[in-house]
Design an enzyme around this catalytic site. Sequence first.
Site, PDB file in Angstrom:
ATOM      1  N   SER A 107      28.531 -99.684 -82.804  1.00 52.56           N
ATOM      2  CA  SER A 107      27.214 -99.025 -82.440  1.00 52.56           C
ATOM      3  C   SER A 107      27.259 -97.644 -83.175  1.00 52.56           C
ATOM      4  CB  SER A 107      26.776 -99.017 -80.947  1.00 52.56           C
ATOM      5  OG  SER A 107      25.755 -98.537 -80.642  1.00 52.56           O
ATOM      6  N   ASP A 246      20.652 -96.144 -85.023  1.00 51.25           N
ATOM      7  CA  ASP A 246      22.241 -95.993 -85.064  1.00 51.25           C
ATOM      8  C   ASP A 246      22.718 -96.772 -86.191  1.00 51.25           C
ATOM      9  OD1 ASP A 246      21.620 -97.995 -83.459  1.00 51.25           O
ATOM     10  OD2 ASP A 246      23.295 -97.744 -81.970  1.00 51.25           O
ATOM     11  N   ASP A 248      24.248 -99.943 -85.602  1.00 50.95           N
ATOM     12  CA  ASP A 248      23.886-101.110 -85.785  1.00 50.95           C
ATOM     13  C   ASP A 248      22.273-101.516 -85.673  1.00 50.95           C
ATOM     14  OD1 ASP A 248      24.131-100.519 -83.020  1.00 50.95           O
ATOM     15  OD2 ASP A 248      24.696-102.550 -82.566  1.00 50.95           O
ATOM     16  N   ASP A 250      20.431-100.883 -83.144  1.00 47.63           N
ATOM     17  CA  ASP A 250      19.713-101.485 -81.797  1.00 47.63           C
ATOM     18  C   ASP A 250      19.188-100.250 -81.157  1.00 47.63           C
ATOM     19  OD1 ASP A 250      21.975-100.317 -80.807  1.00 47.63           O
ATOM     20  OD2 ASP A 250      22.586-102.116 -79.745  1.00 47.63           O
TER      21      ASP A 250
END
Length: 452
Positions: A107, A246, A248, A250
């Site tokens: 992440s 960010d 990833d 999400d």
Amino acid sequence: MAKDIPPKLFGTDGVRGTANTAPMTAEMALRIGAAAGRYFRRGGSAAHRVVIGKDTRLSGYMFENALTAGLTSTGMNVLLLGPVPTPAVGLLTPSMRADLGIMISASHNPHQDNGIKFFGPDGFKLSDDAEVEIEALVAEGVEPAQAENIGRAKRIDDGRFRYIERVKSSFPQGMTLEGVKVVIDCANGAAYRAAPEVLWELGAEVIPMGVTPNGKNINANCGSTKPQAAAEQVVAHGADVGICLDGDADRVILIDETGAVADGDQIMALFAERWAAEGRLAGGALVATVMSNLGLERFLAERGVGLERTGVGDRYVVERMRSGGFNLGGEQSGHIVMTDYATTGDGLMAALQFLAEMVRSNASASTLARRFETVPQLLRNVRYGAGDAPLEAAEVKSAIAAAETALSGSGRLLIRKSGTEPLIRVMAECENQAQLEQVVGQVVEAIETASL
């Protein structure tokens, strides 16, 4: 349990740690893949499949191959998506009739870290109970399938495009972003291609940032945790809005036309207010975590909207949303979960909802992104060593008790361990800034002293 396997693999969001350091080693990834394969193949010998996505970290190649080896060794067929956002895995797992979805990502963490997140066949993150069972299977070791039952692996070349179409479908039909200038910071992460493409296809003038990943620059001075560079570009280009994802993709942080940053609380406030007015806020409440600002709670209460608080972690937000029948939730950090559209936080989808409101209302980003005055909030992170338990120290307990007494009736104190890093997070809110800094400082000092 084997000596080289920690008693607790899973944190608040899958397994995470520094690459090539336990538990994030290739060997452990193979074991985890084999354990997950055993777990999802129980109850029949029919063909089973798993979808795997990853972000742009250098170690992603290693973990992708190791997980594939473990999964195929137990008879699972593996579909490899390559670099895609985490929500793409949540969307494509049920779409491709897979038993399991895996995202390889840490992440917002730096490139040295990596993680393994799991999604069930419904596209939602696995429950705590399922993770406990997989941990037990990891400890038991690999149980390979017979040679004729070994699984296959296949590259899915159009995974990104499938995701792009799903994201675009969440934007109102007949509406375009013509005339809207957008800075999009992809954090050199998983959405570095998908996010600019979606915005361009919807008609926006796109100014991309963080779209040259090299395996080591993910989240490096960019993205949702470091929005300053994007804010400068918004002002320099005279953009209408900035979007910071960010690694990833999400989560999302927004920047208005003046360069001011809006966090997840402000975004959720806007969506909850609008959805409630339109009669489409399921359950009449927003689901957020204990970290969300007291100002958000007051803003919603004034409009007759409830606030359901959960523990920190988007998975706990989603669990409460599903159990209570709510359709909007998220975190201050920028996870915005809209179960009408997706199974997990999706930074790009949330950004599109904000852009749609800009177009619909003909209002500026600054007007829409400043829904309430925040109560002063201070968060400090204290790193501690392996095996340390500073929160159990008498002096720390005493400092926390004193802080709670000082804030009684005027604010609140929250102390928690990070589920992804060896950090203790100390957060407090109150109207008096000087008092806020004093109580947080005293607790932090006590924890640091106990950690020496």
